[in-house]
Design a protein around this motif. Structure first.
Motif, PDB file in Angstrom:
ATOM      1  N   ASP A 156       0.785  -1.180  -0.019  1.00 43.95           N
ATOM      2  CA  ASP A 156       0.010   0.035   0.016  1.00 43.95           C
ATOM      3  C   ASP A 156       0.819   1.270   0.013  1.00 43.95           C
ATOM      4  OD1 ASP A 156      -2.120  -1.673   0.155  1.00 43.95           O
ATOM      5  OD2 ASP A 156      -2.445  -1.496   2.244  1.00 43.95           O
ATOM      6  N   LYS A 157       1.897   1.359   0.703  1.00 44.73           N
ATOM      7  CA  LYS A 157       2.793   2.331   1.048  1.00 44.73           C
ATOM      8  C   LYS A 157       3.197   3.028  -0.535  1.00 44.73           C
ATOM      9  CE  LYS A 157       6.798  -0.180   2.337  1.00 44.73           C
ATOM     10  NZ  LYS A 157       7.555  -0.134   1.172  1.00 44.73           N
ATOM     11  N   GLU A 158       3.370   2.194  -1.148  1.00 46.24           N
ATOM     12  CA  GLU A 158       4.113   2.372  -2.405  1.00 46.24           C
ATOM     13  C   GLU A 158       3.129   3.152  -3.685  1.00 46.24           C
ATOM     14  OE1 GLU A 158       6.678  -0.366  -4.337  1.00 46.24           O
ATOM     15  OE2 GLU A 158       7.738  -0.885  -2.314  1.00 46.24           O
ATOM     16  N   TYR A 159       1.921   2.867  -3.487  1.00 45.68           N
ATOM     17  CA  TYR A 159       0.814   3.349  -4.788  1.00 45.68           C
ATOM     18  C   TYR A 159      -0.369   3.978  -3.984  1.00 45.68           C
ATOM     19  CZ  TYR A 159      -2.255  -0.346  -3.612  1.00 45.68           C
ATOM     20  OH  TYR A 159      -3.331  -1.239  -3.281  1.00 45.68           O
ATOM     21  N   LEU A 160      -0.902   3.902  -2.519  1.00 48.48           N
ATOM     22  CA  LEU A 160      -2.128   4.373  -2.402  1.00 48.48           C
ATOM     23  C   LEU A 160      -2.180   5.716  -2.412  1.00 48.48           C
ATOM     24  CD1 LEU A 160      -4.528   3.345  -1.284  1.00 48.48           C
ATOM     25  CD2 LEU A 160      -3.832   3.355   1.181  1.00 48.48           C
ATOM     26  N   ILE A 161      -1.499   6.580  -1.697  1.00 47.03           N
ATOM     27  CA  ILE A 161      -1.244   7.819  -1.953  1.00 47.03           C
ATOM     28  C   ILE A 161      -1.138   8.632  -3.311  1.00 47.03           C
ATOM     29  CG2 ILE A 161      -0.324  10.080  -1.358  1.00 47.03           C
ATOM     30  CD1 ILE A 161      -1.480   8.618   1.059  1.00 47.03           C
ATOM     31  N   LEU A 162      -0.461   8.084  -4.227  1.00 55.04           N
ATOM     32  CA  LEU A 162      -0.573   8.366  -5.630  1.00 55.04           C
ATOM     33  C   LEU A 162      -1.742   8.056  -6.392  1.00 55.04           C
ATOM     34  CD1 LEU A 162       3.203   7.426  -6.465  1.00 55.04           C
ATOM     35  CD2 LEU A 162       2.278   9.483  -6.000  1.00 55.04           C
TER      36      LEU A 162
END
Length: 220
Positions: A156-162
Motif C-alpha cells: 500500500d505504501k508504494e501506490y496508495l497515496i499516488l
C-alpha cells in the motif's frame, strides 16, 4: 544501522531514503544488502507488455468504431486513442523501469494536461483539452497506477497515496460538467465515475492503510 526519526524505526540494509515515508535517514548503512536483488523474469515481462498492447489496440479500435457508428460531428475517438496511447506508454515504461515510476505518472498527468490547456488557449480555445485530453489522461494515469501496483504486487505504501492523488485530479472534470463548457461529456463522465469509484473503494476497504500513509507523509 540506519534510523528514520519521523517513523522512529531502525532500517536494515542499504537505503538512500526511508522505505516507509521517503524521508532522510541517519546512521550508517550496512555493508551488504539484507536481501539479494532478484532479476525480473523476461518472459513474464514480455507477456505483460503483449497483453497491455493488445488491450490498448482493442480499446482504440472500439472507440473509432463507436465514433463511426454514432457520428458526433467531431472525431473524438482520435483523442481517446491518444489517451490510450499515453496510458500504454506509462504502463510499459513502468514495467521496464518501475523505480519511482508511479511518481512520474502523476507528474506526467499534470504536465500533459497543463500543456494541452495552454495549447488549446493559444490556438483560440476549441475546448478539446477539457473535453478529451484532460479526462483521458487522468483516466489513463489511474489505470496505469492500478495495473502497475497489481502486476508488481506493490504494498500500500508504494501506490496508495499516488492513486488517491490521481483520483482527486480526476474529479476536476466535474467542474467542467457543471459549468456547461463541454459539448462532448462522455470522457469526463467516465473519468469522474472512475475517480469516485476508486476513492470510495479505498475509503471503505482500505481506510486504515490510507490514514497510516497520510500520517507518515505529513509526519503526524
Amino acid at each position: 544501522m540506519l534510523y528514520c526519526k519521523p517513523c522512529k524505526a531502525k532500517i536494515a540494509g542499504v537505503h538512500e531514503h526511508c522505505p516507509l515515508c521517503g524521508g532522510n535517514l541517519s546512521g550508517e548503512p550496512e555493508k551488504e544488502r539484507s536481501y539479494p536483488i532478484i532479476a525480473p523474469n523476461p518472459n513474464r515481462i514480455k507477456r505483460i507488455i503483449q497483453i497491455l498492447s493488445i488491450s490498448a489496440i482493442a480499446g482504440a479500435i472500439i472507440c473509432v468504431a463507436i465514433n463511426v457508428l454514432v457520428p458526433a460531428g467531431i472525431w473524438w475517438s482520435l483523442f481517446a486513442v491518444l489517451g490510450l496511447a499515453c496510458g500504454w506508454l506509462w504502463a510499459v515504461v513502468g514495467i521496464l523501469k518501475k523505480a519511482k515510476l508511479l511518481n512520474n505518472i502523476v507528474w506526467q498527468c499534470v504536465l500533459i494536461s497543463a500543456l494541452a490547456f495552454l495549447w488549446d488557449a493559444v490556438t483560440g480555445w476549441h475546448g478539446w483539452s477539457a473535453e478529451f485530453v484532460f479526462p483521458c489522461v487522468c483516466t489513463g494515469a489511474m489505470l496505469a497506477v492500478i495495473i502497475l501496483a497489481t502486476v508488481f504486487r506493490m504494498p500500500d505504501k508504494e501506490y496508495l497515496i499516488l492513486l488517491i492523488v490521481c483520483a482527486v485530479i480526476g474529479i476536476i472534470p466535474l467542474i467542467f460538467l457543471f459549468t456547461g463548457i463541454l459539448t462532448v461529456i462522455l470522457p469526463s463522465v467516465i473519468c469522474v465515475a472512475v475517480s469516485l469509484i476508486i476513492i470510495s473503494i479505498q475509503l471503505i476497504f482500505n481506510w486504515k492503510a490510507l490514514y497510516r500513509e497520510v500520517s507518515k507523509k505529513l509526519h503526524l
